[in-house]
Design a protein around this motif. Sequence first.
Motif, PDB file in Angstrom:
ATOM      1  N   UNK A 158       0.921  -1.497  -0.135  1.00  0.00           N
ATOM      2  CA  UNK A 158       0.104   0.101   0.059  1.00  0.00           C
ATOM      3  C   UNK A 158       0.802   1.287  -0.181  1.00  0.00           C
ATOM      4  N   UNK A 159       0.656   2.148  -1.003  1.00  0.00           N
ATOM      5  CA  UNK A 159       1.355   3.577  -0.939  1.00  0.00           C
ATOM      6  C   UNK A 159       0.377   4.460  -0.624  1.00  0.00           C
ATOM      7  N   UNK A 160       0.587   5.303   0.270  1.00  0.00           N
ATOM      8  CA  UNK A 160      -0.064   6.559   0.637  1.00  0.00           C
ATOM      9  C   UNK A 160       0.047   7.744  -0.646  1.00  0.00           C
ATOM     10  N   UNK A 161      -0.810   8.155  -1.615  1.00  0.00           N
ATOM     11  CA  UNK A 161      -0.826   8.950  -2.626  1.00  0.00           C
ATOM     12  C   UNK A 161      -1.072  10.399  -2.137  1.00  0.00           C
ATOM     13  N   UNK A 162      -1.426  10.787  -0.980  1.00  0.00           N
ATOM     14  CA  UNK A 162      -1.636  12.055  -0.601  1.00  0.00           C
ATOM     15  C   UNK A 162      -3.336  12.353  -0.559  1.00  0.00           C
ATOM     16  N   UNK A 163      -3.715  13.311  -0.302  1.00  0.00           N
ATOM     17  CA  UNK A 163      -5.032  13.878  -0.265  1.00  0.00           C
ATOM     18  C   UNK A 163      -6.166  12.486   0.157  1.00  0.00           C
TER      19      UNK A 163
END
Length: 133
Positions: free
Chosen positions: A5-10
Motif C-alpha cells: 500500500x502506498x499513500x498517494x496524498x489527499x
Amino acid sequence: MTSKITYLGDLRTSSVHLQSGTEILSDAPTDNHGRGEAFSPTDLVANALGSCMISIMAIKSKDLHVDLVGSTVEITKIMQPEPRKIAKIIVVLNMLIAVDEKTKTILERVAMNCPVLLSLNSDIEKDVTFHWK
C-alpha cells in the motif's frame, strides 16, 4: 507479502496485489474528510464479505454442477459514529438460478461459513438475505 500500500496524498491510497499486479485505489469517504472517489477502506471490508460469499459458493457449485454466472451481491455498509467503525453489513445475494431446496441449503451454508464472515468482529451485525430465482 500479499500486497503493498502506498499513500498517494489527499487521503488516497494505492494497494497493489503482488501476485497479480492488480491495483485498488481507496479514498477516505466524504463524511470523513475524503473525496469519496473510490472505495473507502471500510467499503473494501464490506465488499470483501460479499465477494467471499459468492466466490466460496461458486467453488462449491462446481461440485454440484451449478453455474452461478450472472448472480449478484448487493452490499450496504452502515457506520457507527462513535467510535467510528462498521456497525452493520447488509448482504443481499441474488441468485439467478433455479435449484432444489437441498442445493440452496448447501450453498447458503457454504456462504455463511466464508472466511471473511468468520473473520469479522462479532460486534458487526451481519444481515444476510438470499433471493433465489
